[in-house]
Design a protein around this motif. Structure first.
Motif, PDB file in Angstrom:
ATOM      1  N   GLN A  13      16.357 -17.431  10.584  1.00 18.29           N
ATOM      2  CA  GLN A  13      17.690 -17.427   9.987  1.00 18.29           C
ATOM      3  C   GLN A  13      18.321 -18.818  10.079  1.00 18.29           C
ATOM      4  N   CYS A  14      18.161 -19.435  11.243  1.00 15.08           N
ATOM      5  CA  CYS A  14      18.695 -20.783  11.439  1.00 15.08           C
ATOM      6  C   CYS A  14      18.013 -21.770  10.493  1.00 15.08           C
ATOM      7  N   TYR A  15      16.689 -21.701  10.423  1.00 16.09           N
ATOM      8  CA  TYR A  15      15.935 -22.637   9.578  1.00 16.09           C
ATOM      9  C   TYR A  15      16.319 -22.470   8.110  1.00 16.09           C
ATOM     10  N   LEU A  16      16.463 -21.221   7.670  1.00 18.65           N
ATOM     11  CA  LEU A  16      16.855 -20.964   6.279  1.00 18.65           C
ATOM     12  C   LEU A  16      18.255 -21.507   6.027  1.00 18.65           C
ATOM     13  N   GLY A  17      19.143 -21.312   6.991  1.00 22.13           N
ATOM     14  CA  GLY A  17      20.501 -21.835   6.856  1.00 22.13           C
ATOM     15  C   GLY A  17      20.530 -23.344   6.740  1.00 22.13           C
ATOM     16  N   ASP A  31      27.903 -22.190   1.664  1.00 21.77           N
ATOM     17  CA  ASP A  31      28.257 -20.799   1.962  1.00 21.77           C
ATOM     18  C   ASP A  31      27.027 -20.014   2.418  1.00 21.77           C
ATOM     19  N   GLU A  32      25.922 -20.182   1.694  1.00 24.89           N
ATOM     20  CA  GLU A  32      24.679 -19.513   2.087  1.00 24.89           C
ATOM     21  C   GLU A  32      24.196 -20.040   3.438  1.00 24.89           C
ATOM     22  N   ALA A  33      24.374 -21.334   3.640  1.00 24.49           N
ATOM     23  CA  ALA A  33      23.962 -21.933   4.913  1.00 24.49           C
ATOM     24  C   ALA A  33      24.690 -21.262   6.065  1.00 24.49           C
ATOM     25  N   VAL A  34      26.002 -21.144   5.951  1.00 22.70           N
ATOM     26  CA  VAL A  34      26.794 -20.542   7.023  1.00 22.70           C
ATOM     27  C   VAL A  34      26.404 -19.081   7.231  1.00 22.70           C
ATOM     28  N   LYS A  35      26.160 -18.370   6.133  1.00 23.39           N
ATOM     29  CA  LYS A  35      25.789 -16.959   6.239  1.00 23.39           C
ATOM     30  C   LYS A  35      24.565 -16.783   7.138  1.00 23.39           C
ATOM     31  N   TRP A  36      23.534 -17.577   6.896  1.00 24.24           N
ATOM     32  CA  TRP A  36      22.294 -17.433   7.659  1.00 24.24           C
ATOM     33  C   TRP A  36      22.410 -18.019   9.062  1.00 24.24           C
TER      34      TRP A  36
END
Length: 218
Positions: A13-17, A31-36
């Motif tokens: 999740q962190c890496y994807l963010g 926004d997607e970064a913060v979500k993940w």
């Protein structure tokens, strides 16, 4: 990676963010970064917590909020994350999001520095050189500068050069001073570049004076 993130793997999740934050392999989307990153952080991943703190400190994908940044840095710092420890120390030093407290800043810089984080080592050196919170000790300052300088921290290289130039905490040694000034200057450190200019100008002046003295004596 996405599949792992969706299945609850905090590191994924962190890496994807971070990928969304930097635009690596996916379109940049704070926004997607913060979500993940938040999912990883709420799952207890210290790296995610540190990154979420950065998001709040910088205002990337969330409103800028230093208090929230401090909260997430603390969560990560207490788990031993050196970047979070440094960032939390910086907030205490500057009084952003927390009440300014140099002793707390020193505490977190020390924790981070002992794990080898170079900018924390540099800041710790500054505290010892200035005698801020701790007794002034040039030898300890120079040692922390050296640890950071060997990891290519330019301000530490510059300060270590100054230690050698003035003999503070180390034996005075112009050759060593120039060596560290050069390493810092190559990284764009303006103070080191200035110090090198002054050194070479004084060297040229001394050589001219010697030459003029030799001519007059002939």
């Amino acid at each position: 990676m996405r599949k792992a993130a969706e299945e609850g793997d905090e590191q994924a999740q962190c890496y994807l963010g971070v990928c969304y934050q930097t635009g690596q392999s996916v379109p940049q989307d704070y926004d997607e970064a913060v979500k993940w990153i938040r999912r990883g952080a709420e799952g207890g991943d210290s790296v995610s917590q540190c990154y979420l703190g950065v998001c709040y400190q910088m205002g990337h994908g969330v409103p800028q909020e230093f208090g929230e940044a401090a909260k997430w840095y603390r969560e990560a710092a207490e788990q031993g994350d050196p970047a979070a420890q440094f960032n939390l120390g910086l907030l205490y030093e500057t009084g952003q999001g927390v009440t300014q407290n140099y002793a707390e800043a020193l505490k977190w810089y020390q924790e981070s520095a002992e794990q080898g984080y170079p900018v924390a080592q540099f800041n710790l050196g500054v505290f010892y050189e200035a005698g801020q919170v701790v007794p002034q000790n040039y030898q300890i300052a120079a040692e922390w500068y050296r640890r950071a300088a060997e990891q290519e921290c330019a301000p530490a290289q510059c300060n270590l050069g100054l230690c050698y130039e003035t003999g503070r905490g180390v034996p005075q040694n112009a050759r060593e001073a120039v060596k560290w000034f050069i390493r810092a200057a190559r990284q764009g450190d303006k103070t080191a570049q200035h110090n090198l200019g002054v050194y070479y100008a004084s060297l040229e002046a001394a050589e001219r004076a010697l030459a003029e003295g030799a001519t007059e004596g002939a």
